[in-house]
Design an enzyme around this catalytic site. Sequence first.
Site, PDB file in Angstrom:
ATOM      1  N   ASN A   7      13.745  -1.858 -69.928  1.00 17.76           N
ATOM      2  CA  ASN A   7      14.950  -2.234 -70.657  1.00 17.76           C
ATOM      3  C   ASN A   7      14.564  -2.412 -72.130  1.00 17.76           C
ATOM      4  O   ASN A   7      13.968  -3.412 -72.504  1.00 17.76           O
ATOM      5  CB  ASN A   7      15.493  -3.542 -70.058  1.00 17.76           C
ATOM      6  N   ARG A  91      17.330   1.132 -68.229  1.00 20.61           N
ATOM      7  CA  ARG A  91      18.658   0.601 -68.506  1.00 20.61           C
ATOM      8  C   ARG A  91      19.171   1.292 -69.771  1.00 20.61           C
ATOM      9  O   ARG A  91      18.506   1.294 -70.805  1.00 20.61           O
ATOM     10  CB  ARG A  91      18.583  -0.892 -68.751  1.00 20.61           C
ATOM     11  N   HIS A 180      27.618  -4.933 -68.525  1.00 22.10           N
ATOM     12  CA  HIS A 180      27.043  -5.730 -67.420  1.00 22.10           C
ATOM     13  C   HIS A 180      27.349  -5.078 -66.072  1.00 22.10           C
ATOM     14  O   HIS A 180      27.344  -5.744 -65.036  1.00 22.10           O
ATOM     15  CB  HIS A 180      27.645  -7.158 -67.368  1.00 22.10           C
ATOM     16  N   ARG A 241      28.850 -14.425 -79.854  1.00 25.07           N
ATOM     17  CA  ARG A 241      29.945 -13.466 -80.067  1.00 25.07           C
ATOM     18  C   ARG A 241      31.307 -14.150 -79.927  1.00 25.07           C
ATOM     19  O   ARG A 241      31.468 -15.005 -79.051  1.00 25.07           O
ATOM     20  CB  ARG A 241      29.861 -12.316 -79.058  1.00 25.07           C
ATOM     21  N   GLY A 334      22.604 -16.668 -66.248  1.00 24.91           N
ATOM     22  CA  GLY A 334      21.988 -17.941 -66.663  1.00 24.91           C
ATOM     23  C   GLY A 334      22.871 -19.159 -66.466  1.00 24.91           C
ATOM     24  O   GLY A 334      22.487 -20.121 -65.796  1.00 24.91           O
ATOM     25  N   GLU A 387      19.448  -7.484 -62.082  1.00 23.59           N
ATOM     26  CA  GLU A 387      19.747  -6.159 -62.632  1.00 23.59           C
ATOM     27  C   GLU A 387      18.567  -5.197 -62.465  1.00 23.59           C
ATOM     28  O   GLU A 387      18.754  -4.012 -62.229  1.00 23.59           O
ATOM     29  CB  GLU A 387      20.135  -6.291 -64.111  1.00 23.59           C
TER      30      GLU A 387
HETATM   31  P1  ADP Z   1      21.244 -13.007 -71.172  1.00 19.85           P
HETATM   32  O1  ADP Z   1      22.655 -12.621 -71.464  1.00 19.85           O
HETATM   33  O2  ADP Z   1      20.398 -13.167 -72.393  1.00 19.85           O
HETATM   34  O3  ADP Z   1      20.608 -12.242 -70.039  1.00 19.85           O
HETATM   35  P2  ADP Z   1      21.105 -15.249 -69.328  1.00 19.85           P
HETATM   36  O4  ADP Z   1      21.885 -14.707 -68.203  1.00 19.85           O
HETATM   37  O5  ADP Z   1      19.639 -15.434 -69.168  1.00 19.85           O
HETATM   38  O6  ADP Z   1      21.420 -14.499 -70.676  1.00 19.85           O
HETATM   39  O7  ADP Z   1      21.766 -16.672 -69.676  1.00 19.85           O
HETATM   40  C1  ADP Z   1      21.292 -17.446 -70.726  1.00 19.85           C
HETATM   41  C2  ADP Z   1      22.200 -18.665 -70.861  1.00 19.85           C
HETATM   42  O8  ADP Z   1      22.178 -19.405 -69.640  1.00 19.85           O
HETATM   43  C3  ADP Z   1      21.730 -19.589 -71.961  1.00 19.85           C
HETATM   44  O9  ADP Z   1      22.809 -19.963 -72.795  1.00 19.85           O
HETATM   45  C4  ADP Z   1      21.232 -20.797 -71.201  1.00 19.85           C
HETATM   46  O10 ADP Z   1      21.451 -21.963 -71.902  1.00 19.85           O
HETATM   47  C5  ADP Z   1      22.074 -20.776 -69.949  1.00 19.85           C
HETATM   48  N1  ADP Z   1      21.376 -21.576 -68.949  1.00 19.85           N
HETATM   49  C6  ADP Z   1      20.234 -21.307 -68.316  1.00 19.85           C
HETATM   50  N2  ADP Z   1      19.863 -22.330 -67.507  1.00 19.85           N
HETATM   51  C7  ADP Z   1      20.818 -23.298 -67.659  1.00 19.85           C
HETATM   52  C8  ADP Z   1      21.035 -24.596 -67.122  1.00 19.85           C
HETATM   53  N3  ADP Z   1      20.165 -25.132 -66.261  1.00 19.85           N
HETATM   54  N4  ADP Z   1      22.133 -25.271 -67.516  1.00 19.85           N
HETATM   55  C9  ADP Z   1      23.001 -24.738 -68.384  1.00 19.85           C
HETATM   56  N5  ADP Z   1      22.850 -23.528 -68.931  1.00 19.85           N
HETATM   57  C10 ADP Z   1      21.792 -22.811 -68.574  1.00 19.85           C
END
Ligand code: ADP
Length: 399
Positions: A7, A91, A180, A241, A334, A387
Amino acid sequence: MNILVINCGSSSLKYQLIDMDGENAIAKGLVERIGIEGSRVKHETIGKEKQVIEEPMSDHRKALELVMGALVNPEYGAVKSLDEIGAVGHRVVHGGEDFSASVVIDEKVMKAIEKNIELAPLHNPPNIMGIEACQKLLPNIKQVAVFDTAFHQTMSPENYIYAIPYEYYEKHKIRRYGFHGTSHMYITNKTAEILNKNVEDINLITCHLGNGSSISAIKNGKSICTSMGLTPLEGLPMGTRSGNIDPAIVTFLMDKENLNTEEISNVLNKESGVFGISGVSSDFRDIEDAAADGNKRAQLALDIFEENVARFISAYMTEFKSIEDIDAIVFTAGLGENSPETREHIINKLSIFGLEIDENKNNVRGKETIVSSEESSSKVIVVPTDEELMIARDTLKLI
Ligand code: ADP
């Protein structure tokens, strides 16, 4: 067989080597600051000590050379030789209208990916660099492209045509594409498995809530509507964004703040979203902490985000005959996987539809769990996304 998943971003590169016999990642890593001073590979072979390899990398080819070196390193590598890699899955962000599924890369495919640079000027060029570098470094194996947009090509025109002069769709291919797709597809398949249903029979609203966020309506296993648009800027407010705003704000701001197209694009893509509202951070953990400490703008950012997610879910309900017709509302990525509070607040806003969270069950992070109450009109499920595995599966299927 081992599949290498790549990726490529403009200055970064994520990779995973997956053994498809057990569908396990055997090595993974991240290259940062490609073409910038201080570039490094963070490599981990599962079960061995993590490595940080600091070396100048002028371009993606050099970065991939170092990745291949790490993968075969006698001390911390994962395989004895590159011959143990059966294929590479890439990707690719934008497939435009050219691709509704993954494909084995040949010259014609490369031309189509190049053509779609105009739709994704920041994303497709580094994807192309990654493919070209792998073709040179691993000339004897097949490379597969897996597109973020492909899964959403099943949308019908009323869900992808914008209400602007139709000629702009014909001339410039301006329409909703959605992104996505690999994640929405993975969780669609996984949820069908969890609910013991055929994927062709499954109806879902899938919520990928991370740094970038999007929501999709899935009918009979197919994406029929999604919140991101021509670019990943549309839809929900995200880390940085803006998501949906009155389009007139664009010209208003350009005028008032004397901004050119690049500058306004920067404001909307990099300085907005929950970061722009809170002034704290783009990371939801920081914002949750600040809100808990009494920061009102951080709380406002969370409220606006949750309100918008609930609004998209309720809008997508209209795609189904009844709420019982929807097998589940699925949370992933996340934030969706790891924030019980966010899930609870969103589902509470949807009580008019009879959706109800079970507070105890919902107290999970990153684990496949049904978190709705027995009384809930439809299930609410947490399904961790993967993914890379989806890309590897598609790659294996095609070769
Ligand atoms: P990306 O779009 O970069 O792949 P991710 O799916 O990894 O993003 O998500 C990242 C987001 O998830 C960040 O804003 C992070 O703060 C949030 N996040 C991860 N773990 C937690 C948690 N335990 N509580 C709240 N938010 C979280």
